[in-house]
Design a protein around this motif. Structure first.
Motif, mmCIF file in Angstrom:
data_model
loop_
_atom_site.group_PDB
_atom_site.id
_atom_site.type_symbol
_atom_site.label_atom_id
_atom_site.label_comp_id
_atom_site.label_asym_id
_atom_site.label_seq_id
_atom_site.Cartn_x
_atom_site.Cartn_y
_atom_site.Cartn_z
ATOM 1 N N UNK A 122 14.043 0.762 1.702
ATOM 2 C CA UNK A 122 12.597 0.533 1.686
ATOM 3 C C UNK A 122 11.882 1.661 0.949
ATOM 4 N N UNK A 123 12.450 2.870 1.009
ATOM 5 C CA UNK A 123 11.826 3.993 0.287
ATOM 6 C C UNK A 123 11.875 3.749 -1.210
ATOM 7 N N UNK A 124 13.033 3.278 -1.708
ATOM 8 C CA UNK A 124 13.150 3.002 -3.137
ATOM 9 C C UNK A 124 12.142 1.937 -3.560
ATOM 10 N N UNK A 125 12.032 0.905 -2.713
ATOM 11 C CA UNK A 125 11.096 -0.176 -3.026
ATOM 12 C C UNK A 125 9.669 0.375 -3.061
ATOM 13 N N UNK A 126 9.342 1.220 -2.059
ATOM 14 C CA UNK A 126 7.989 1.780 -1.987
ATOM 15 C C UNK A 126 7.700 2.663 -3.204
ATOM 16 N N UNK A 127 8.723 3.362 -3.688
ATOM 17 C CA UNK A 127 8.506 4.230 -4.835
ATOM 18 C C UNK A 127 8.401 3.447 -6.135
ATOM 19 N N UNK A 128 8.995 2.267 -6.166
ATOM 20 C CA UNK A 128 8.973 1.460 -7.384
ATOM 21 C C UNK A 128 7.658 0.697 -7.537
ATOM 22 N N UNK A 129 7.122 0.215 -6.402
ATOM 23 C CA UNK A 129 5.920 -0.611 -6.484
ATOM 24 C C UNK A 129 4.720 0.035 -5.786
ATOM 25 N N UNK A 130 3.646 0.296 -6.519
ATOM 26 C CA UNK A 130 2.415 0.740 -5.850
ATOM 27 C C UNK A 130 1.895 -0.418 -4.992
ATOM 28 N N UNK A 131 1.237 -0.090 -3.881
ATOM 29 C CA UNK A 131 0.788 -1.132 -2.948
ATOM 30 C C UNK A 131 -0.464 -1.837 -3.450
ATOM 31 N N UNK A 132 -0.361 -2.522 -4.564
ATOM 32 C CA UNK A 132 -1.481 -3.303 -5.084
ATOM 33 C C UNK A 132 -1.379 -4.727 -4.555
ATOM 34 N N UNK A 133 -2.486 -5.464 -4.615
ATOM 35 C CA UNK A 133 -2.478 -6.847 -4.130
ATOM 36 C C UNK A 133 -1.440 -7.688 -4.864
ATOM 37 N N UNK A 134 -1.348 -7.484 -6.193
ATOM 38 C CA UNK A 134 -0.390 -8.287 -6.969
ATOM 39 C C UNK A 134 1.042 -8.013 -6.515
ATOM 40 N N UNK A 135 1.370 -6.721 -6.336
ATOM 41 C CA UNK A 135 2.736 -6.392 -5.919
ATOM 42 C C UNK A 135 3.036 -6.934 -4.525
ATOM 43 N N UNK A 136 2.069 -6.813 -3.625
ATOM 44 C CA UNK A 136 2.284 -7.295 -2.260
ATOM 45 C C UNK A 136 2.526 -8.796 -2.296
ATOM 46 N N UNK A 137 1.740 -9.492 -3.109
ATOM 47 C CA UNK A 137 1.879 -10.942 -3.225
ATOM 48 C C UNK A 137 3.231 -11.308 -3.843
ATOM 49 N N UNK A 138 3.580 -10.613 -4.918
ATOM 50 C CA UNK A 138 4.828 -10.902 -5.622
ATOM 51 C C UNK A 138 6.033 -10.634 -4.705
ATOM 52 N N UNK A 139 6.018 -9.508 -3.999
ATOM 53 C CA UNK A 139 7.161 -9.164 -3.146
ATOM 54 C C UNK A 139 7.239 -10.097 -1.940
#
Ligand code: HEC
Length: 136
Positions: A80-97
């Motif tokens: 989960x740390x790697x994922x958190x470092x790869x994607x900033x918590x933007x609405x688009x990323x949250x939606x995509x993930x």
């Protein structure tokens, strides 16, 4: 009852340590001594005990995610740390993930696919993603 007492003693100790106070250490030790040394039941004192779990964390814990993901260690899937470092918590990323968790798939981290989770509601998946992206 005993478990409850042990948990509160541990929580008090952790709380004291966190506050930098050492004066109550005797009390914590006393309490611990009066407990049977038998196989420490750590189920009540998971890391972070005392901190209320977020909805996303609770959901994640109730699903199969942990078979393939750990917070800070790659298992089958990225940590989960790697994922958190790869994607900033933007609405688009949250939606995509969130969509990716529901539909599964591969390609972002390698060729191993994630199994789909079709029964997961999109809003719940988003809560989980928010929890994951907070694990930096
Ligand atoms: C069978 C193993 C497995 C399970 C179960 C699993 N995952 Fe995954 N997960 C993976 C793999 C493998 C990847 C990397 C996919 C890729 O390369 O795009 C991944 C990637 C991810 C990503 C990043 C996606 C991306 O596109 O970068 C998130 C977020 C995620 N998983 C969350 C979850 C959650 C939440 C659950 C539980 C509901 C879960 N996973 C269950 C294996 C799994």
């Amino acid at each position: 009852m005993k478990k409850g007492m042990l948990a509160s003693v541990v929580m008090i100790a952790v709380f004291m340590a966190a506050c930098g106070g050492g004066s109550k250490n005797d009390k914590a030790t006393e309490g611990a001594k009066s407990e049977t040394p038998a196989a420490a039941d750590n189920s009540m004192v998971a890391p972070g005990a005392g901190a209320p779990a977020s909805k996303g964390e609770t959901l994640e814990a109730s699903l199969d995610c942990k078979t393939c993901h750990k917070v800070d260690m790659k298992v089958v899937g990225p940590s989960f740390k790697e994922i958190a470092n790869k994607y900033p918590a933007t609405d688009e990323n949250i939606d995509m993930l969130a969509s990716k968790i529901i539909s599964g798939g591969s390609g972002h981290w390698g060729t191993t696919p994630m199994t789909p989770h079709p029964d997961l509601a999109k809003d719940d998946a988003k809560e989980i993603v928010k929890y994951i992206l907070a694990q930096k």
